[in-house]
Design a protein around this motif. Structure first.
Motif, PDB file in Angstrom:
ATOM      1  N   GLY A   1      50.249  87.950  70.079  1.00  0.00           N
ATOM      2  CA  GLY A   1      50.673  87.339  71.237  1.00  0.00           C
ATOM      3  C   GLY A   1      49.890  86.129  71.473  1.00  0.00           C
ATOM      4  N   PRO A   2      50.290  85.365  72.514  1.00  0.00           N
ATOM      5  CA  PRO A   2      49.525  84.361  72.840  1.00  0.00           C
ATOM      6  C   PRO A   2      48.168  84.091  73.248  1.00  0.00           C
ATOM      7  N   GLY A   3      47.614  85.055  73.539  1.00  0.00           N
ATOM      8  CA  GLY A   3      46.328  85.222  73.929  1.00  0.00           C
ATOM      9  C   GLY A   3      45.629  86.229  74.958  1.00  0.00           C
TER      10      GLY A   3
ATOM     11  N   SER B   1      47.992  87.544  63.179  1.00  0.00           N
ATOM     12  CA  SER B   1      49.022  86.372  63.340  1.00  0.00           C
ATOM     13  C   SER B   1      49.034  86.044  64.946  1.00  0.00           C
ATOM     14  N   GLY B   2      48.847  84.641  65.351  1.00  0.00           N
ATOM     15  CA  GLY B   2      48.688  84.475  66.739  1.00  0.00           C
ATOM     16  C   GLY B   2      50.412  84.495  67.094  1.00  0.00           C
ATOM     17  N   GLY B   3      50.552  84.841  68.160  1.00  0.00           N
ATOM     18  CA  GLY B   3      52.043  85.236  68.865  1.00  0.00           C
ATOM     19  C   GLY B   3      52.776  86.089  67.902  1.00  0.00           C
ATOM     20  N   ASP B   4      53.820  85.540  67.635  1.00  0.00           N
ATOM     21  CA  ASP B   4      54.574  86.581  66.610  1.00  0.00           C
ATOM     22  C   ASP B   4      54.468  86.444  65.095  1.00  0.00           C
ATOM     23  N   PRO B   5      54.218  87.147  64.263  1.00  0.00           N
ATOM     24  CA  PRO B   5      53.943  86.946  62.989  1.00  0.00           C
ATOM     25  C   PRO B   5      55.114  86.436  62.237  1.00  0.00           C
TER      26      PRO B   5
ATOM     27  N   VAL C   1      57.357  84.082  63.465  1.00  0.00           N
ATOM     28  CA  VAL C   1      57.669  82.658  63.999  1.00  0.00           C
ATOM     29  C   VAL C   1      56.360  81.531  63.459  1.00  0.00           C
ATOM     30  N   PHE C   2      56.805  80.788  62.301  1.00  0.00           N
ATOM     31  CA  PHE C   2      55.766  79.916  61.700  1.00  0.00           C
ATOM     32  C   PHE C   2      54.354  80.447  61.530  1.00  0.00           C
ATOM     33  N   ALA C   3      54.464  81.476  60.674  1.00  0.00           N
ATOM     34  CA  ALA C   3      53.127  82.268  60.690  1.00  0.00           C
ATOM     35  C   ALA C   3      53.046  83.283  59.583  1.00  0.00           C
TER      36      ALA C   3
ATOM     37  N   THR D   1      55.981  85.458  71.105  1.00  0.00           N
ATOM     38  CA  THR D   1      55.693  84.211  70.472  1.00  0.00           C
ATOM     39  C   THR D   1      55.506  82.931  71.845  1.00  0.00           C
ATOM     40  N   ALA D   2      54.663  81.956  71.459  1.00  0.00           N
ATOM     41  CA  ALA D   2      54.377  81.057  72.474  1.00  0.00           C
ATOM     42  C   ALA D   2      55.659  80.308  73.209  1.00  0.00           C
ATOM     43  N   MET D   3      56.651  80.172  72.533  1.00  0.00           N
ATOM     44  CA  MET D   3      57.796  79.540  73.223  1.00  0.00           C
ATOM     45  C   MET D   3      58.399  80.746  74.528  1.00  0.00           C
TER      46      MET D   3
ATOM     47  N   LEU E   1      59.151  73.005  70.688  1.00  0.00           N
ATOM     48  CA  LEU E   1      58.492  72.150  69.804  1.00  0.00           C
ATOM     49  C   LEU E   1      56.967  72.900  69.596  1.00  0.00           C
ATOM     50  N   TYR E   2      57.097  73.331  68.261  1.00  0.00           N
ATOM     51  CA  TYR E   2      55.775  74.051  67.821  1.00  0.00           C
ATOM     52  C   TYR E   2      54.988  73.296  67.101  1.00  0.00           C
ATOM     53  N   ASN E   3      53.635  73.275  67.004  1.00  0.00           N
ATOM     54  CA  ASN E   3      52.798  72.491  66.117  1.00  0.00           C
ATOM     55  C   ASN E   3      52.857  71.002  66.468  1.00  0.00           C
ATOM     56  N   PRO E   4      52.927  70.605  67.815  1.00  0.00           N
ATOM     57  CA  PRO E   4      53.353  69.383  68.170  1.00  0.00           C
ATOM     58  C   PRO E   4      52.567  68.018  67.762  1.00  0.00           C
TER      59      PRO E   4
ATOM     60  N   PHE F   1      55.018  71.174  79.387  1.00  0.00           N
ATOM     61  CA  PHE F   1      53.977  71.355  78.249  1.00  0.00           C
ATOM     62  C   PHE F   1      53.244  72.342  78.561  1.00  0.00           C
ATOM     63  N   GLY F   2      53.107  73.499  77.650  1.00  0.00           N
ATOM     64  CA  GLY F   2      52.403  74.531  77.893  1.00  0.00           C
ATOM     65  C   GLY F   2      51.334  74.705  76.996  1.00  0.00           C
ATOM     66  N   ARG F   3      50.092  74.648  77.584  1.00  0.00           N
ATOM     67  CA  ARG F   3      48.863  74.689  76.674  1.00  0.00           C
ATOM     68  C   ARG F   3      48.043  75.795  76.567  1.00  0.00           C
ATOM     69  N   ALA F   4      47.779  76.487  75.686  1.00  0.00           N
ATOM     70  CA  ALA F   4      46.728  77.804  75.533  1.00  0.00           C
ATOM     71  C   ALA F   4      47.310  78.619  76.534  1.00  0.00           C
ATOM     72  N   VAL F   5      48.629  79.028  76.667  1.00  0.00           N
ATOM     73  CA  VAL F   5      48.935  79.932  77.677  1.00  0.00           C
ATOM     74  C   VAL F   5      48.577  81.410  77.350  1.00  0.00           C
TER      75      VAL F   5
ATOM     76  N   ASP G   1      48.075  69.073  72.393  1.00  0.00           N
ATOM     77  CA  ASP G   1      47.100  69.184  71.351  1.00  0.00           C
ATOM     78  C   ASP G   1      47.581  70.189  70.536  1.00  0.00           C
ATOM     79  N   MET G   2      46.753  70.593  69.548  1.00  0.00           N
ATOM     80  CA  MET G   2      47.318  71.704  68.808  1.00  0.00           C
ATOM     81  C   MET G   2      47.654  72.978  69.484  1.00  0.00           C
ATOM     82  N   ALA G   3      47.254  73.225  70.584  1.00  0.00           N
ATOM     83  CA  ALA G   3      47.381  74.460  71.341  1.00  0.00           C
ATOM     84  C   ALA G   3      48.516  74.498  72.164  1.00  0.00           C
ATOM     85  N   THR G   4      49.251  73.530  72.208  1.00  0.00           N
ATOM     86  CA  THR G   4      50.373  72.996  73.204  1.00  0.00           C
ATOM     87  C   THR G   4      51.752  73.325  72.594  1.00  0.00           C
ATOM     88  N   LEU G   5      52.568  74.231  73.242  1.00  0.00           N
ATOM     89  CA  LEU G   5      54.060  74.390  73.139  1.00  0.00           C
ATOM     90  C   LEU G   5      55.058  73.306  74.074  1.00  0.00           C
TER      91      LEU G   5
HETATM   92  C1  LIG Z   1      51.304  77.710  63.345  1.00  0.00           C
HETATM   93  S1  LIG Z   1      52.108  77.998  64.942  1.00  0.00           S
HETATM   94  C2  LIG Z   1      52.118  79.666  65.173  1.00  0.00           C
HETATM   95  C3  LIG Z   1      53.065  80.192  66.282  1.00  0.00           C
HETATM   96  C4  LIG Z   1      52.845  81.617  66.785  1.00  0.00           C
HETATM   97  N1  LIG Z   1      53.137  82.415  65.435  1.00  0.00           N
HETATM   98  C5  LIG Z   1      53.505  82.348  67.844  1.00  0.00           C
HETATM   99  O1  LIG Z   1      54.580  82.802  67.534  1.00  0.00           O
HETATM  100  O2  LIG Z   1      53.487  81.624  68.765  1.00  0.00           O
HETATM  101  C6  LIG Z   1      50.962  77.342  66.117  1.00  0.00           C
HETATM  102  C7  LIG Z   1      51.781  76.641  67.383  1.00  0.00           C
HETATM  103  O3  LIG Z   1      52.187  77.536  68.310  1.00  0.00           O
HETATM  104  C8  LIG Z   1      52.077  77.072  69.775  1.00  0.00           C
HETATM  105  N2  LIG Z   1      51.116  78.101  70.221  1.00  0.00           N
HETATM  106  C9  LIG Z   1      50.351  79.075  69.852  1.00  0.00           C
HETATM  107  N3  LIG Z   1      49.608  79.877  70.738  1.00  0.00           N
HETATM  108  C10 LIG Z   1      50.077  79.099  71.988  1.00  0.00           C
HETATM  109  C11 LIG Z   1      49.523  79.317  73.203  1.00  0.00           C
HETATM  110  N4  LIG Z   1      48.775  80.425  73.416  1.00  0.00           N
HETATM  111  N5  LIG Z   1      50.025  78.432  74.129  1.00  0.00           N
HETATM  112  C12 LIG Z   1      50.810  77.498  73.865  1.00  0.00           C
HETATM  113  N6  LIG Z   1      51.313  76.941  72.642  1.00  0.00           N
HETATM  114  C13 LIG Z   1      50.801  77.969  71.776  1.00  0.00           C
HETATM  115  C14 LIG Z   1      51.613  75.560  69.246  1.00  0.00           C
HETATM  116  O4  LIG Z   1      52.545  74.833  69.463  1.00  0.00           O
HETATM  117  C15 LIG Z   1      50.729  75.689  68.014  1.00  0.00           C
HETATM  118  O5  LIG Z   1      50.613  74.330  67.508  1.00  0.00           O
END
Ligand SMILES: C[S@@+](CC[C@H](N)C(=O)[O-])C[C@H]1O[C@@H](n2cnc3c(N)ncnc32)[C@H](O)[C@@H]1O
Length: 252
Positions: free
Chosen positions: A11-13, A79-83, A85-87, A115-117, A163-166, A194-198, A219-223
């Motif tokens: 999941g996201p965190g 895997s972060g989020g869903d395994p 989705v880009f993972a 997933t982050a979305m 948009l993932y990995n922006p 913009f959703g960062r580190a949700v 940044d890298m943690a933003t969707l």
């Molecule tokens: C390599 S992808 C992995 C995605 C992951 N498998 C998922 O399902 O969320 C990494 C990207 O996911 C997004 N991301 C992952 N965790 C996030 C969070 N907690 N909040 C916002 N965006 C997140 C960002 O766009 C980040 O650059």
């Protein structure tokens, strides 16, 4: 002895967004593999081994986890989020397809996660209420002209776009170029989130418009979710606005 591999979405965190199935798979594993910060999210259990690796090492990490499972262990690969989705789930499939024949006989289970979305969408309302798509802006694994074609197709096709990995230090200009591309198809007023580190302590969610969207805010943690021409913002007195995409579209 036959082993097994669980590819587990964290999941996201936030701990509350970890599913019971994911918790059970993590607890039952003999060995945990994953990117270091993801491993740090999981409580240590005596007798369980931990195998951290760097962010960029997905293929090697997947192969190591498969080898360990093929030796008879019950392995969880995080895997972060869903395994899926880009993972890591796709990285595991790539290794199974090209690797040791024995890996094709392994018991492999993908345990889904939020997933982050979906996590970002839920913070602001229902921007994914109608047709949508997800595009990774990373051009590490695909050329930039493919990204541009997909942005054109998605925006002109009426999809809401996640948009993932922006952006990253190695990919500093791509997000600005993506916004420019989308502005060719969509009005400046298009709601953009913009959703960062949700789900984490340093979470930040901002609702803006495509015209005002600033790549420096990501940044890298933003969707980022860019709406379609149908996506709307409902202002509410004393409350954050709701962003939503109605479920129906009139025929044109
Ligand atoms: C390599 S992808 C992995 C995605 C992951 N498998 C998922 O399902 O969320 C990494 C990207 O996911 C997004 N991301 C992952 N965790 C996030 C969070 N907690 N909040 C916002 N965006 C997140 C960002 O766009 C980040 O650059």
């Amino acid at each position: 002895m036959s082993g097994s591999l669980f590819v587990v979405g964290l999941g996201p965190g936030s701990p509350g967004a970890l599913t019971p199935d994911a918790t059970a798979a993590l607890q039952a594993a003999d060995a945990l593999y994953g990117y270091g910060p993801y491993l740090a999210r999981v409580a240590e259990r005596p007798g369980q081994t931990r195998h951290p690796s760097d962010n960029r090492e997905e293929g090697a990490r997947a192969a190591a986890a498969l080898r360990h499972a093929a030796d008879g262990a019950r392995v969880a690969l995080l895997s972060g989020g869903d395994p899926g989705v880009f993972a890591m789930a796709a990285a595991v499939c790539e290794q199974i397809e090209s690797g040791d024949d024995a890996w094709r006989s392994l018991d492999v289970t993908i345990v889904p996660g939020v997933t982050a979305m979906l996590a970002v969408a839920a913070r602001v309302g229902a921007p994914l209420g109608h047709d949508f798509c997800a595009i990774s802006l990373s051009d590490n694994l695909k050329p930039w002209d493919v990204v541009e074609r997909r942005l054109d197709g998605a925006a002109s096709g009426g999809f809401v776009i996640a948009l993932y990995n922006p952006i990253s230090s190695a990919r500093p200009w791509q997000l600005g170029a993506a916004f420019e591309r989308l502005r060719r198809h969509l009005p400046a007023s298009t709601p953009t989130v913009f959703g960062r580190a949700v789900g984490r302590a340093d979470e930040k969610v901002v609702v803006t418009s495509l015209g005002a969207a600033d790549p420096a805010s990501a940044d890298m943690a933003t969707l980022i979710i860019v709406g379609s021409t149908f996506t709307r913002v409902i202002e509410r007195p004393g409350l954050t606005p709701l962003v939503y995409t109605p479920r129906s579209v009139a025929s044109s």
